[in-house]
Design a protein around this motif. Structure first.
Motif, mmCIF file in Angstrom:
data_model
loop_
_atom_site.group_PDB
_atom_site.id
_atom_site.type_symbol
_atom_site.label_atom_id
_atom_site.label_comp_id
_atom_site.label_asym_id
_atom_site.label_seq_id
_atom_site.Cartn_x
_atom_site.Cartn_y
_atom_site.Cartn_z
ATOM 1 N N ASP A 120 1.034 -1.126 0.047
ATOM 2 C CA ASP A 120 -0.216 0.013 0.049
ATOM 3 C C ASP A 120 0.743 0.638 0.231
ATOM 4 O O ASP A 120 -0.072 2.438 -0.782
ATOM 5 C CB ASP A 120 -0.578 0.221 1.353
ATOM 6 C CG ASP A 120 -2.048 -0.752 1.335
ATOM 7 O OD1 ASP A 120 -2.293 -1.418 0.267
ATOM 8 O OD2 ASP A 120 -2.612 -0.860 2.263
ATOM 9 N N TYR A 121 1.644 1.575 0.921
ATOM 10 C CA TYR A 121 2.619 2.346 1.061
ATOM 11 C C TYR A 121 3.636 2.482 -0.070
ATOM 12 O O TYR A 121 3.599 3.716 -0.605
ATOM 13 C CB TYR A 121 3.401 2.430 1.892
ATOM 14 C CG TYR A 121 3.933 3.451 2.565
ATOM 15 C CD1 TYR A 121 3.666 4.954 3.268
ATOM 16 C CD2 TYR A 121 6.170 3.827 1.798
ATOM 17 C CE1 TYR A 121 4.620 6.156 3.841
ATOM 18 C CE2 TYR A 121 6.513 4.890 2.119
ATOM 19 C CZ TYR A 121 6.079 6.050 3.078
ATOM 20 O OH TYR A 121 6.461 7.168 3.508
ATOM 21 N N ASP A 129 -0.403 3.487 -2.389
ATOM 22 C CA ASP A 129 -1.206 4.725 -1.878
ATOM 23 C C ASP A 129 0.323 6.234 -2.631
ATOM 24 O O ASP A 129 -0.084 6.700 -3.160
ATOM 25 C CB ASP A 129 -0.587 5.127 -0.572
ATOM 26 C CG ASP A 129 -1.409 4.792 0.672
ATOM 27 O OD1 ASP A 129 -2.940 4.581 -1.070
ATOM 28 O OD2 ASP A 129 -1.162 4.209 1.259
ATOM 29 N N SER A 130 1.305 5.073 -2.767
ATOM 30 C CA SER A 130 2.088 6.306 -3.727
ATOM 31 C C SER A 130 1.708 6.504 -5.892
ATOM 32 O O SER A 130 2.975 7.489 -6.294
ATOM 33 C CB SER A 130 3.285 5.912 -3.535
ATOM 34 O OG SER A 130 3.782 4.919 -4.014
ATOM 35 N N ASP A 170 -5.738 11.501 -4.907
ATOM 36 C CA ASP A 170 -5.897 11.572 -3.809
ATOM 37 C C ASP A 170 -6.650 12.881 -3.204
ATOM 38 O O ASP A 170 -6.634 13.499 -3.491
ATOM 39 C CB ASP A 170 -5.228 11.754 -3.001
ATOM 40 C CG ASP A 170 -3.526 10.733 -2.921
ATOM 41 O OD1 ASP A 170 -3.822 9.060 -3.566
ATOM 42 O OD2 ASP A 170 -2.276 10.562 -2.622
ATOM 43 N N ASN A 219 -10.928 5.711 -4.487
ATOM 44 C CA ASN A 219 -10.952 4.227 -4.485
ATOM 45 C C ASN A 219 -11.248 3.589 -5.529
ATOM 46 O O ASN A 219 -10.064 2.135 -5.319
ATOM 47 C CB ASN A 219 -11.670 3.799 -3.379
ATOM 48 C CG ASN A 219 -11.252 5.058 -2.402
ATOM 49 O OD1 ASN A 219 -10.686 4.659 -1.611
ATOM 50 N ND2 ASN A 219 -12.220 6.008 -1.419
ATOM 51 N N LYS A 275 -7.316 3.057 -6.773
ATOM 52 C CA LYS A 275 -6.578 1.976 -5.957
ATOM 53 C C LYS A 275 -6.497 0.416 -6.607
ATOM 54 O O LYS A 275 -6.262 -0.582 -6.338
ATOM 55 C CB LYS A 275 -6.308 2.603 -4.703
ATOM 56 C CG LYS A 275 -5.331 3.449 -4.132
ATOM 57 C CD LYS A 275 -5.918 4.579 -3.135
ATOM 58 C CE LYS A 275 -4.550 5.920 -2.935
ATOM 59 N NZ LYS A 275 -5.155 5.921 -1.203
ATOM 60 N N SER A 279 -2.063 2.646 10.255
ATOM 61 C CA SER A 279 -1.693 3.062 7.945
ATOM 62 C C SER A 279 -1.059 4.787 8.905
ATOM 63 O O SER A 279 -0.991 5.318 10.000
ATOM 64 C CB SER A 279 -2.832 3.575 7.571
ATOM 65 O OG SER A 279 -2.877 4.739 6.537
ATOM 66 N N ASP A 315 -1.081 7.285 6.970
ATOM 67 C CA ASP A 315 -2.236 8.577 5.804
ATOM 68 C C ASP A 315 -2.762 8.932 6.705
ATOM 69 O O ASP A 315 -3.926 8.295 7.207
ATOM 70 C CB ASP A 315 -2.358 7.295 4.647
ATOM 71 C CG ASP A 315 -3.464 9.034 3.516
ATOM 72 O OD1 ASP A 315 -3.597 9.943 4.390
ATOM 73 O OD2 ASP A 315 -4.355 8.218 3.162
ATOM 74 N N LYS A 320 -6.678 9.189 6.081
ATOM 75 C CA LYS A 320 -7.076 7.980 6.397
ATOM 76 C C LYS A 320 -8.894 8.362 7.510
ATOM 77 O O LYS A 320 -8.174 8.944 7.993
ATOM 78 C CB LYS A 320 -6.907 6.880 6.417
ATOM 79 C CG LYS A 320 -7.394 5.786 6.035
ATOM 80 C CD LYS A 320 -6.284 4.642 6.553
ATOM 81 C CE LYS A 320 -7.417 3.251 6.191
ATOM 82 N NZ LYS A 320 -7.634 2.744 4.655
#
Length: 766
Positions: free
Chosen positions: A103-104, A108-109, A529, A535, A538, A685, A687, A690
């Motif tokens: 995810d990181y 997410d990136s 984002d 979502n 992603k 997380s 984020d 979030k």
């Protein structure tokens, strides 16, 4: 000496052997899921949870093997706690860490363009699987889509396309046609299955219709009987009134007999009391002694009344009127006996105007009949409490029209559910019958609702079949059977397969095509984002990136564990021999381990083959593109998977068929592990923006709409309910309007689900 005692080496060998089975099963299951034509986020999530749990076991065993040695391993009292501590640290770290890393560093990136391209890659991958797209040079055979080679390629296909921007741009102009053909092919492939569900649903609706007709007949019969019920009820009222009159008469007779019985006993006693009272007066000249004597007599008198259940009354209550002669008159005998005085008296009475009046005075009696009326008078309260009526109703007509009779009818009717006005009288027969008819109809309605509730319906009576099948209550049940995603309003149960294809299949194809095109054609900024499709983008990226990574790592773990097992087994056989560990033997062990790893990677690359990596194939073109755009190592890893995976996948499926590990995981471990993951992972997380876990009730998600203008008006234009902060809505697309005084209103479609339940609108001044 060996660095581990034999019991620990044996334990690690056994655990590695056991661990290999679920790891191979996960590897096979991942290929099956990611390599299917209908990859869903939910199925991928379940498989991912299973894989994370199993890989956590594998890493834990590896760390125990590396860290538990020497003095720690020499004794069980130190080795076992060490293994427990390592497990408590390593397994959760692996379970959550691998998801966090993906995810990181990847999801997410990712950029908005990458997320949007992931959608197109998914479409092309699925189109290829459904034979809606033929890419020249790719030897994919949809008719063999369940073979290990085809599934392995399909699991990697999305990533291959995603890594080639030029290819995605080349097919961009054809995306509408590709998408529609894909959806049509997919719908055609599952048409028989969908139509079978429709046929089963149609049978259920017809069974419900038969039940409805029976219940409807019972309802109509009950409503039609309301006039007869009214006449019958009134007849019962007349009968009850007559019975009441007879009971009243019987009660009066009973009380009269009781009064006569009491009079027989009380008459002589009360008469004697009067005599004793008179004796007190004549016996004592002293007033004080007279009063004392009289009080004693009255006390005995009072006790006598109480003994017979009568309230206290002064003794004078029992005096009776005695009638004498008529004034102004006399008889011959009276004149002779009084020597003419009676005649003189009569003359005087006539002269004074008193003639004609009868002489009366009160006397006490010992005759029981003189006491009966007074005793009955004292029993009136008891009589009224018992019957509700006063004594002395002479005729049936008086009883029938008595207000108590009316009150009793009102009360008894109310107990039967018939509501009459409190001031109702027995003459108002029509009001009574109307009330009975209303009650009969209401009772039939309640019974109807109860019968329909048993079947999960809220539907009125009196519908024909066409109205019945179109009713919202029936359509809701049809929606549950067919699934909300594929439901059209209304679904009729009279369609044949052609009509079903036209009215349901094609409508859903168009609806899903528009939905996907909205994603693909949407502005790139919506995938950023905080954007509308963040979502969804992603999720699409995860579905094409995670499977190849997980598959490669799982395949490596399977192979490395498999090839390490013979060395571990040989080491177990050598236990008991007095060996001295030297630097040379250690180097040999390291060389052997390195040789195994090199062999695992090099043999499939050098000696393996696949139709998808042959020179001249389009896949080879994709691999070269990855070679240039990403790295040679990545393209080599994909080639290694394409060569190796088809040999392992059938073994894993055979294991799962025999041991049922995956189904056992779904049955017993999936829910608690998923709940744990949803509670713990958000805490890890990084984020800071979030969102908190949204409120979800019965599948509905709480919706929040925010704006940069506090004083605003929010409307959802495609549903009837008014918008309220936190209102629960089914996951779906909603057309939302936000307006404010002095600002331009903004209308847009929002996709509402548990991952995207807060929607932000920015208004500009006019």
């Amino acid at each position: 000496m060996q660095s581990k005692p034999k019991w620990l080496a044996l334990f690690l060998f056994a655990m590695s052997l056991i661990y290999l089975i679920p790891e191979v099963i996960f590897n096979a299951k991942l290929v099956e899921v990611a390599g299917s034509s209908g990859l869903s986020d939910e199925t991928l999530h379940i498989t991912e949870l299973f894989g994370r749990a199993i890989s956590g076991i594998g890493v834990t065993l590896l760390m125990i093997d590396l860290l538990v040695f020497g003095r720690v391993a020499a004794k069980k009292r130190t080795a076992i706690p060490a293994m427990v501590v390592i497990t408590l640290i390593v397994w959760p770290a692996t379970f959550f860490g691998q998801k966090w890393l993906v995810d990181y560093f990847i999801i997410d990136s990712s950029s908005a363009e990458q997320r949007q391209n992931a959608f197109m890659s998914n479409v092309l991958r699925s189109s290829l699987a459904q034979n809606a797209l033929r890419i020249e040079g790719i030897p994919f055979e949809p008719e063999h889509a369940t073979s290990a080679h085809e599934m392995t390629f399909l699991a990697l296909m999305g990533g291959l396309i995603y890594s080639n921007d030029s290819f995605i741009n080349d097919v961009d102009k054809q995306k509408n046609a590709i998408l529609e053909k894909y959806l049509l092919n997919r719908a055609g492939a599952r048409f028989d299955e969908d139509y079978a569900v429709y046929r089963d649903m149609r049978k259920d609706v017809h069974v419900a219709w038969d039940d409805y007709k029976r219940a409807n007949k019972q309802y109509n019969d009950a409503v039609a009987s309301r006039h007869n019920e009214a006449n019958k009820a009134w007849s019962n009222v007349e009968s009850d009134v007559l019975k009441g009159w007879k009971r009243y008469q019987s009660a009066e007779k009973s009380y009269l007999m009781r009064a006569e019985g009491k009079a027989q006993e009380l008459a002589p006693k009360i008469s004697q009391a009067f005599d004793e009272k008179n004796n007190c007066i004549s016996r004592y000249s002293n007033i004080k002694h007279q009063n004392k004597c009289i009080k004693t007599v009255e006390s005995h008198y009072r006790q006598g009344l109480a003994k017979y259940g009568l309230p206290y009354k002064e003794m004078n209550y029992w005096l009776v009127t005695e009638k004498g002669r008529v004034k102004g008159t006399t008889t011959v005998s009276e004149t002779i006996l009084t020597l003419g005085l009676s005649a003189v008296l009569a003359g005087l009475e006539l002269a004074t105007g008193d003639g004609g009046e009868q002489d009366q005075h009160l006397v006490y009696s010992s005759i029981p009949s003189d006491y009966v009326p007074n005793i009955l008078n004292l029993m009136k309260g008891e009589f009224k409490s018992e019957t509700g009526y006063s004594m002395g109703i002479a005729t049936f007509s008086q009883f029938r029209h008595h207000k108590v009779t009316a009150r009793k009818i009102v009360r008894k009717s109310k107990n039967k559910g018939v509501q009459l006005a409190t001031n109702w009288t027995i003459n108002d027969v029509s009001a009574f019958k109307n009330a009975v008819r209303t009650t009969t109809r209401d009772k039939a309605k309640r019974k109807w609702n109860k019968e329909m509730a048993k079947r999960g319906l809220t539907i009125p009576p009196g519908l024909n079949f066409n109205q019945f099948q179109k009713h919202s209550s029936i359509q809701n049940q049809i929606k549950q059977i067919m699934g909300e995603e594929y439901y059209v309003n209304p679904v009729l149960t009279t369609w044949n397969n052609k009509q079903f294809y036209k009215n349901v299949t094609l409508v859903n194809v168009q609806r899903e095509r528009d939905k996907w095109l909205a994603y693909i054609n949407s502005s790139v900024v919506r995938f950023e984002d905080g954007g509308l499709y963040e979502n969804e983008g992603k999720s699409a990226l995860r579905s094409i990136i995670v499977p190849p990574i997980s598959m490669s790592l799982s395949l490596f773990l399977v192979l490395i564990t498999f090839f390490k097992l013979p060395f571990k087994f040989w080491a177990l056989l050598s236990y008991g021999e007095n060996e001295v560990s030297t630097s040379k033997s250690k180097r040999m062990n390291h060389v052997a381990a390195l040789a195994v790893i090199i062999a695992i990677f090099s043999i499939p690359l050098l000696m393996g083959n696949s139709k998808f990596t042959d020179e001249g194939s389009t896949t080879a073109y994709f691999l070269k593109s990855i070679d240039n755009s990403v790295s040679p190592l990545t393209s080599s890893a994909i080639t290694w998977v394409l060569h190796s995976q088809p040999s392992i996948q059938p073994i894993g499926m055979a294991f799962d068929k025999n041991f049922h590990v995956f189904s056992l995981f779904e049955k017993y471990a999936l829910k608690p592990m998923n709940d744990w993951d949803e509670k713990i992972y958000p805490l890890l997380s990084v984020d800071q923006y979030k969102q908190a876990e949204p409120k979800v009730v019965n599948g509905k998600v709480a919706m929040f709409v925010h704006s940069n203008v506090p004083e605003n008006r929010i409307r959802i234009l495609n549903i009837k309910p008014k918008y309220q902060d936190g209102m629960l809505l089914q996951p779906d697309s909603y057309y939302v309007e936000v307006s404010a005084s002095g600002y331009r209103p903004v209308k847009k479609w929002v996709t509402h689900n548990r991952n995207n339940n807060e929607h932000v609108f920015f208004l500009n001044k006019k």
